[in-house]
Design a protein around this motif. Structure first.
Motif, PDB file in Angstrom:
ATOM      1  N   PHE A  10       0.835  -1.196   0.000  1.00  0.00           N
ATOM      2  CA  PHE A  10       0.000   0.000   0.000  1.00  0.00           C
ATOM      3  C   PHE A  10       0.876   1.254   0.000  1.00  0.00           C
ATOM      4  O   PHE A  10       0.627   2.201  -0.744  1.00  0.00           O
ATOM      5  CB  PHE A  10      -0.905   0.041   1.239  1.00  0.00           C
ATOM      6  N   GLU A  11       1.877   1.268   0.858  1.00  0.00           N
ATOM      7  CA  GLU A  11       2.728   2.441   0.981  1.00  0.00           C
ATOM      8  C   GLU A  11       3.449   2.745  -0.334  1.00  0.00           C
ATOM      9  O   GLU A  11       3.623   3.905  -0.707  1.00  0.00           O
ATOM     10  CB  GLU A  11       3.738   2.222   2.106  1.00  0.00           C
ATOM     11  N   HIS A  14       1.383   4.879  -2.669  1.00  0.00           N
ATOM     12  CA  HIS A  14       1.128   6.277  -2.318  1.00  0.00           C
ATOM     13  C   HIS A  14       2.275   7.180  -2.745  1.00  0.00           C
ATOM     14  O   HIS A  14       2.096   8.396  -2.875  1.00  0.00           O
ATOM     15  CB  HIS A  14       0.914   6.411  -0.804  1.00  0.00           C
ATOM     16  N   THR A  20      -3.949   8.909  -9.866  1.00  0.00           N
ATOM     17  CA  THR A  20      -4.712   7.676  -9.630  1.00  0.00           C
ATOM     18  C   THR A  20      -3.810   6.480  -9.890  1.00  0.00           C
ATOM     19  O   THR A  20      -3.169   6.390 -10.948  1.00  0.00           O
ATOM     20  CB  THR A  20      -5.936   7.603 -10.567  1.00  0.00           C
ATOM     21  N   HIS A  38      -4.979   5.903   4.937  1.00  0.00           N
ATOM     22  CA  HIS A  38      -4.213   6.213   3.735  1.00  0.00           C
ATOM     23  C   HIS A  38      -4.182   7.715   3.514  1.00  0.00           C
ATOM     24  O   HIS A  38      -5.169   8.415   3.788  1.00  0.00           O
ATOM     25  CB  HIS A  38      -4.844   5.537   2.512  1.00  0.00           C
ATOM     26  N   ARG A  40      -4.275   9.144   0.718  1.00  0.00           N
ATOM     27  CA  ARG A  40      -5.142   9.427  -0.420  1.00  0.00           C
ATOM     28  C   ARG A  40      -6.522   8.816  -0.183  1.00  0.00           C
ATOM     29  O   ARG A  40      -6.695   7.935   0.658  1.00  0.00           O
ATOM     30  CB  ARG A  40      -4.567   8.814  -1.704  1.00  0.00           C
ATOM     31  N   GLN A  42      -9.494   6.306  -1.155  1.00  0.00           N
ATOM     32  CA  GLN A  42      -9.381   4.926  -1.608  1.00  0.00           C
ATOM     33  C   GLN A  42     -10.726   4.440  -2.131  1.00  0.00           C
ATOM     34  O   GLN A  42     -11.768   4.628  -1.501  1.00  0.00           O
ATOM     35  CB  GLN A  42      -8.927   4.022  -0.462  1.00  0.00           C
ATOM     36  N   TRP A  69     -16.049   4.039  -1.042  1.00  0.00           N
ATOM     37  CA  TRP A  69     -15.206   5.228  -1.218  1.00  0.00           C
ATOM     38  C   TRP A  69     -14.813   5.702   0.171  1.00  0.00           C
ATOM     39  O   TRP A  69     -15.658   6.069   0.974  1.00  0.00           O
ATOM     40  CB  TRP A  69     -15.970   6.316  -1.964  1.00  0.00           C
ATOM     41  N   ALA A  72      -9.645  10.421   2.335  1.00  0.00           N
ATOM     42  CA  ALA A  72      -8.273  10.345   2.835  1.00  0.00           C
ATOM     43  C   ALA A  72      -8.219  10.510   4.348  1.00  0.00           C
ATOM     44  O   ALA A  72      -8.945  11.314   4.928  1.00  0.00           O
ATOM     45  CB  ALA A  72      -7.427  11.417   2.161  1.00  0.00           C
ATOM     46  N   THR A  88      -8.230  -2.255  -5.688  1.00  0.00           N
ATOM     47  CA  THR A  88      -8.402  -0.952  -5.038  1.00  0.00           C
ATOM     48  C   THR A  88      -7.612   0.129  -5.754  1.00  0.00           C
ATOM     49  O   THR A  88      -6.549  -0.138  -6.331  1.00  0.00           O
ATOM     50  CB  THR A  88      -7.986  -1.038  -3.558  1.00  0.00           C
ATOM     51  N   TYR A  90      -6.090   4.164  -5.370  1.00  0.00           N
ATOM     52  CA  TYR A  90      -5.746   5.276  -4.488  1.00  0.00           C
ATOM     53  C   TYR A  90      -5.775   6.547  -5.325  1.00  0.00           C
ATOM     54  O   TYR A  90      -5.104   6.636  -6.360  1.00  0.00           O
ATOM     55  CB  TYR A  90      -4.380   5.059  -3.860  1.00  0.00           C
ATOM     56  N   ASP A  92      -5.946  10.876  -5.663  1.00  0.00           N
ATOM     57  CA  ASP A  92      -5.701  12.215  -5.127  1.00  0.00           C
ATOM     58  C   ASP A  92      -6.951  13.049  -5.398  1.00  0.00           C
ATOM     59  O   ASP A  92      -7.059  13.724  -6.430  1.00  0.00           O
ATOM     60  CB  ASP A  92      -4.467  12.826  -5.796  1.00  0.00           C
TER      61      ASP A  92
END
Length: 270
Positions: A10-11, A14, A20, A38, A40, A42, A69, A72, A88, A90, A92
């Motif tokens: 996940f990290e 980001h 996206t 997170h 952002r 998700q 949805w 953040a 999934t 992530y 902005d």
């Protein structure tokens, strides 16, 4: 993939300049992500399996053909019911704009589903002016068109009311009235009614029915018989349960199991 390795992944997603990005991760039934957040927004979607998402703001049930949805920064934990094939994205949201301002469940159109499936194959640092950038842009356009669905169960902060809500969520067939709960807690019935409205925005009866609905959605997605679900939710007959379900979602329980789209009967863009 273990929960820890998933979080490391996940990290990685980001740390990119792209607005996206998408990833895939599969979990066995019963797996729990643990509490996390997170930086952002998700879009949490599963091709198979049901996700049970908990946060301080409440509880969501996310079956197939629906997505959650998450704005953040929201701390949440996800429990898997059945083997979950998670896809999934992530996003902005501040950079892109015109996206939901609150956490909510969204209906996933066939096009949005295919875009999510394809998006996980796109490299993190894709060319924004090429095919991959166009695909990600179309995903955002389709996301903006998605209808919100009433699949949220708000949880109160008041300790007395929280005990009531946890008991009802655990055993939705409990038919105890607000008066009975008031006597158990040593308060007036009007206090129970006032607290429900203040803390959840719902009446006692509305909250209990919503708890039953979300319990039913999870059990339907797991393959339980509708008649058993009806009795487990406290209904005297399968027909009474089916009528309630159709009133809220526009389709019968059997239609939901078959993947029919839930109608937007009382939802709105948030």
């Amino acid at each position: 993939m273990t929960a820890n390795s998933a979080h490391r992944k996940f990290e990685d997603f980001h740390d990119t300049a792209r607005p996206t990005v998408a990833m895939e991760v599969d979990y066995p039934s019963g797996a729990v992500t643990g509490w996390h957040s997170h930086p952002r927004a998700q879009l949490l979607y599963a091709i198979d399996g049901v996700m049970l998402v908990d946060s301080a703001a409440g509880f969501w049930v996310v079956p197939p053909n629906r997505a959650l949805w998450l704005v953040a920064g929201v701390r949440h934990s996800v429990r898997m019911s059945g083997a979950v094939r998670m896809r999934t994205a992530y996003i902005d949201a501040e950079r892109l704009g015109d996206l939901p301002e609150r956490t909510c469940v969204l209906n996933v159109s066939p096009l949005l589903r295919e875009l999510m499936v394809e998006a996980v194959r796109v490299p993190v640092d894709y060319a924004e002016r090429g095919r991959d950038g166009t695909l990600m842009g179309l995903l955002i356009h389709e996301l903006r068109r998605a209808a919100t669905l009433p699949l949220h169960l708000p949880m109160p902060e008041d300790s007395r009311l929280k005990a009531v809500c946890e008991a009802l969520a655990e055993k939705p067939s409990d038919a105890a009235t607000a008066q009975v709960w008031a006597e158990r807690l040593g308060v007036a019935a009007k206090t129970i009614h006032r607290l429900f409205q203040k803390e959840t925005g719902m009446s006692f009866a509305q909250w209990r029915e919503q708890a039953r609905l979300l319990f039913a959605l999870r059990r339907i997605a797991e393959g339980a018989r509708v008649v058993d679900i009806a009795f487990d939710c406290g209904y005297s007959s399968q027909s009474a349960f089916a009528a309630m379900f159709r009133r809220h979602f526009g389709v019968p329980p059997s239609g939901f199991r078959g993947g029919d789209a839930i109608e937007d009967t009382g939802s709105r863009r948030l």
